[in-house]
Structure formats: structure tokens, C-alpha cells
Design a protein around this motif. Structure first.
Motif, PDB file in Angstrom:
ATOM      1  N   GLU A 117       0.638  -1.262   0.001  1.00  0.00           N
ATOM      2  CA  GLU A 117      -0.096  -0.109   0.026  1.00  0.00           C
ATOM      3  C   GLU A 117       0.997   1.388  -0.057  1.00  0.00           C
ATOM      4  OE1 GLU A 117      -3.298   0.146  -0.181  1.00  0.00           O
ATOM      5  OE2 GLU A 117      -3.607  -2.138  -0.017  1.00  0.00           O
ATOM      6  N   SER A 118       2.124   1.106   0.433  1.00  0.00           N
ATOM      7  CA  SER A 118       3.237   2.266   0.449  1.00  0.00           C
ATOM      8  C   SER A 118       4.630   1.959   0.384  1.00  0.00           C
ATOM      9  CB  SER A 118       2.677   3.084   1.655  1.00  0.00           C
ATOM     10  OG  SER A 118       2.942   2.171   2.868  1.00  0.00           O
ATOM     11  N   THR A 119       5.238   2.907   0.203  1.00  0.00           N
ATOM     12  CA  THR A 119       6.515   2.665   0.156  1.00  0.00           C
ATOM     13  C   THR A 119       7.359   3.589   1.285  1.00  0.00           C
ATOM     14  OG1 THR A 119       6.892   4.231  -1.753  1.00  0.00           O
ATOM     15  CG2 THR A 119       6.578   1.874  -2.261  1.00  0.00           C
ATOM     16  N   GLU A 120       8.629   3.286   1.414  1.00  0.00           N
ATOM     17  CA  GLU A 120       9.404   4.123   2.197  1.00  0.00           C
ATOM     18  C   GLU A 120      10.134   5.161   1.257  1.00  0.00           C
ATOM     19  OE1 GLU A 120      12.214   2.106   4.936  1.00  0.00           O
ATOM     20  OE2 GLU A 120      10.762   0.508   5.174  1.00  0.00           O
ATOM     21  N   MET A 260      -2.408  14.134   9.070  1.00  0.00           N
ATOM     22  CA  MET A 260      -2.392  12.452   9.608  1.00  0.00           C
ATOM     23  C   MET A 260      -3.087  12.357  10.963  1.00  0.00           C
ATOM     24  SD  MET A 260      -0.615  10.779   7.109  1.00  0.00           S
ATOM     25  CE  MET A 260      -0.281   9.250   7.782  1.00  0.00           C
ATOM     26  N   THR A 261      -2.558  13.010  11.756  1.00  0.00           N
ATOM     27  CA  THR A 261      -3.246  13.088  13.159  1.00  0.00           C
ATOM     28  C   THR A 261      -4.913  13.188  13.177  1.00  0.00           C
ATOM     29  OG1 THR A 261      -1.328  13.798  14.295  1.00  0.00           O
ATOM     30  CG2 THR A 261      -3.328  14.224  15.431  1.00  0.00           C
ATOM     31  N   GLU A 273      -3.324   8.599   4.682  1.00  0.00           N
ATOM     32  CA  GLU A 273      -2.028   7.703   4.253  1.00  0.00           C
ATOM     33  C   GLU A 273      -2.120   8.071   2.525  1.00  0.00           C
ATOM     34  OE1 GLU A 273       1.237   5.911   3.152  1.00  0.00           O
ATOM     35  OE2 GLU A 273       0.439   6.337   5.500  1.00  0.00           O
ATOM     36  N   ARG A 274      -3.238   8.235   2.022  1.00  0.00           N
ATOM     37  CA  ARG A 274      -3.243   8.378   0.734  1.00  0.00           C
ATOM     38  C   ARG A 274      -2.810   9.790   0.267  1.00  0.00           C
ATOM     39  NH1 ARG A 274      -7.827   5.047   0.491  1.00  0.00           N
ATOM     40  NH2 ARG A 274      -9.314   6.769   0.877  1.00  0.00           N
ATOM     41  N   GLY A 277       1.257   9.989   2.224  1.00  0.00           N
ATOM     42  CA  GLY A 277       2.140   8.743   2.326  1.00  0.00           C
ATOM     43  C   GLY A 277       2.660   8.562   0.902  1.00  0.00           C
ATOM     44  N   ASN A 278       3.800   7.931   0.879  1.00  0.00           N
ATOM     45  CA  ASN A 278       4.619   7.686  -0.451  1.00  0.00           C
ATOM     46  C   ASN A 278       3.944   6.372  -1.240  1.00  0.00           C
ATOM     47  OD1 ASN A 278       6.399   9.765  -0.299  1.00  0.00           O
ATOM     48  ND2 ASN A 278       7.233   8.789   1.494  1.00  0.00           N
ATOM     49  N   LEU A 279       3.860   6.316  -2.402  1.00  0.00           N
ATOM     50  CA  LEU A 279       3.620   5.286  -3.157  1.00  0.00           C
ATOM     51  C   LEU A 279       4.636   5.267  -4.461  1.00  0.00           C
ATOM     52  CD1 LEU A 279       2.472   2.316  -3.531  1.00  0.00           C
ATOM     53  CD2 LEU A 279       0.644   3.360  -4.326  1.00  0.00           C
TER      54      LEU A 279
END
Length: 313
Positions: A117-120, A260-261, A273-274, A277-279
Motif C-alpha cells: 500500500e505504500s513505500t518508504e 495525519m493526526t 495515508e493516501r 504517504g509515499n507510493l
């Protein structure tokens, strides 16, 4: 060359057929869930124990775009059963019939969710999968991939697996359509300080890759990741959408950690997250193997996407 396309009236399938029809020497059999009087049409319901073997005789390539993506108001057990029936069992049933009919190649449209679902940061996905996915939709696609590879070894029919991230283009729906509507209103949004990186793919770029995979000998039994090769942050994407529509971009620089919080407090952590976050996908192997580059830039893809009047309502 005779090509069988499933999901022929869908977002991807319809664009794919329109592209293939511009090439000489290609004939298409379009498979949809609905009956038609056309001799080049097949009614195919992947939820059934179907038999379309008679329609696959003399076939060269199957391009399997159809899938079950959403199931409304379903329990986890129902979700697992529905996804497995269509995306795994239905795919493998079709592939076995295609192999028995002498098809040379089966192109399967999977999903990057197979990887996760996501990447670092700085660690994009590659075709290698470290572990089976937890998401039930992704799991059904992953198990289909495994079954297709096994079938390729048993029958000699070539497999090509393509894993796209978020796909956008004219007629796009769901979350991307919502972003377009937000950007079109020119309202202040607390999304001006998000520095994530997310890969996307314009439908024209995805179709171009699929068409390359129809005949390229180098594509045989490969798994390809695909994107526009130009990752954007959520802030950059909203700004680019506004620019494509000729609208002002009013993005307030609220820290991503705050967003995010807030989304967690609202019980919607997946939205946070979408947005934050990273993908990222590493498509270098796709480019080097096929000698392929995306023909459309992000700016061109977004301009085409928002040019459809229904997207700006």
C-alpha cells in the motif's frame, strides 16, 4: 493478429480497443458482461463457471482487463469469496481455456497493490514481491499471478503481468474524480505542505505499454511496473490539476503530520495515508527491457483528463 479483450466497455478496456483499432492487421473480440448481437462480441461473466473456448479458437493474444474491484456492504468473508471467484478463479479459468485453444500470449492487468500500500522514502517498488498482500483485492490478484506463472510453465503459453498504480484519464471516477472537483472549485485547501511522492499512470501511457506487450518478444513471461515516470506530491498534483483547468490554486501549508493526526482522530487513517504517504514505482526494468518510455507527460495526461466536461461539474 486476433486479440481477445475482457472488460471491453470499462475505463481501460474501451481505451485499449480504440487504440488497437488504429493498427492494421489486428482483429478484436470484445468480452463484456452484457450480451450483444455483434459477431465480434462475447458475453463473459467471470462469476460463472463460463465456457468461451469456442470463441478462443485461432486466438493470438488475450488481454485480461476485467476484474472485481469494489463490493458494497460486504463482510470480509463475502469480500474474500467474491474477489477470489472473479479475480483468481475466473482469470485462471479463462487462461486455461485460452491455452487449450492455442493462444500464444496472455496479458494480465494486475495492480501495484500486490506489492503493498505504500513505500518508504527512496525505496520504490520493483517487480519483486517481498510478501503476500493483506488487502483482499490485492491478494486475489497476487494469487492469480502465481497461477498464471504456473500455467505458463505447464502449457508454454506466454504470460505478461502488468501492475499499474492509480490510473487517471478522461472518464476517471472515484478518488481522482473527487480531487478534480476539489481543484476545480478554487477553494482554500489545507494541502499546501505535503512533500510525499506518488506514482500514477495516465491511461494513454498504460495503453501504450499494453500494445507494446502484444507483440514484443522481450515481454514474454515478464512482470512490468508502469507509471508516468514522474512522481508527484499531493500538493504538486492539486496545483497541476488547477493549472490544467485554468483555475487558481489556493493551498494552505498545513503540516502533513497534522493532517495525519486529524484523519486518525476522525477514524479515516487510510485517507491520511493516501494524501500524505509515499507510493513510488521503479519502472527502470520496464523501460530497459522493452525500450519503452511513456509517450505522454503528466501535464499532457492531466490536460486530457480535465478536458472532459463531466469532470469539472
Amino acid at each position: 493478429m486476433k486479440i481477445f479483450v475482457t472488460g471491453a466497455t470499462g475505463f481501460i478496456g474501451s481505451a485499449l480497443i480504440q487504440k488497437i483499432e488504429t493498427y492494421e492487421g489486428y482483429s478484436i473480440i470484445a468480452a463484456t458482461r452484457h450480451p450483444s448481437d455483434s459477431e465480434n462480441h462475447v458475453c463473459l461473466n467471470l462469476e460463472d463457471n463460463f465456457d468461451v473456448s469456442s470463441k478462443l479458437e485461432g486466438l493470438d493474444v488475450v488481454i485480461h482487463c476485467a476484474a472485481k474491484v469494489h463490493v458494497m456492504n460486504a463482510t470480509p468473508d463475502t469480500l474474500m469469496s467474491d474477489f477470489n471467484t472473479v479475480n483468481t478463479k475466473g482469470t485462471l479459468n479463462l487462461a486455461r481455456q485460452a491455452a487449450a485453444a492455442g493462444a500464444k500470449r496472455f496479458i494480465f492487468l494486475s495492480t501495484i497493490k500486490v506489492n503493498g500500500e505504500s513505500t518508504e522514502s527512496g525505496k520504490p517498488f520493483t517487480p519483486d514481491v517481498e510478501r503476500a498482500p493483506h488487502d483482499l483485492y490485492a491478494l486475489s490478484k497476487y494469487e492469480a499471478e502465481l497461477g498464471l506463472r504456473e500455467l505458463a510453465e505447464q502449457t508454454g503459453m506466454e504470460m505478461v503481468i502488468i501492475r499499474p498504480p492509480l490510473i487517471y484519464g478522461p472518464g476517471v471516477k472515484a478518488n481522482f474524480a473527487s480531487l478534480i472537483k476539489l481543484a476545480s472549485k478554487g477553494l482554500p485547501l489545507p494541502l499546501g505542505a505535503i512533500h510525499n511522492q506518488r506514482s500514477m499512470v495516465y491511461v494513454g501511457n498504460l495503453i501504450d505499454l499494453i500494445v507494446n506487450c502484444i507483440s514484443s518478444p522481450k515481454a514474454a513471461n515478464k512482470t512490468f511496473l508502469v507509471s508516468d515516470n514522474d512522481d508527484l506530491s499531493t500538493t504538486q498534483l492539486l496545483s497541476a490539476l488547477a493549472k490544467a483547468m485554468g483555475k487558481p490554486s489556493r493551498l494552505i501549508p498545513v503540516p502533513a503530520s497534522w493532517l495525519m493526526t486529524v484523519t486518525k482522530l476522525l477514524g479515516k487513517p487510510a485517507i491520511g495515508e493516501r494524501l500524505c504517504g509515499n507510493l513510488q514505482l521503479d519502472i527502470s526494468e520496464t523501460k530497459s527491457c522493452l525500450g519503452w518510455t511513456p509517450p505522454y507527460s503528466v501535464a499532457e495526461g492531466l490536460k486530457q483528463t480535465v478536458s472532459e466536461p463531466s469532470q469539472q461539474k
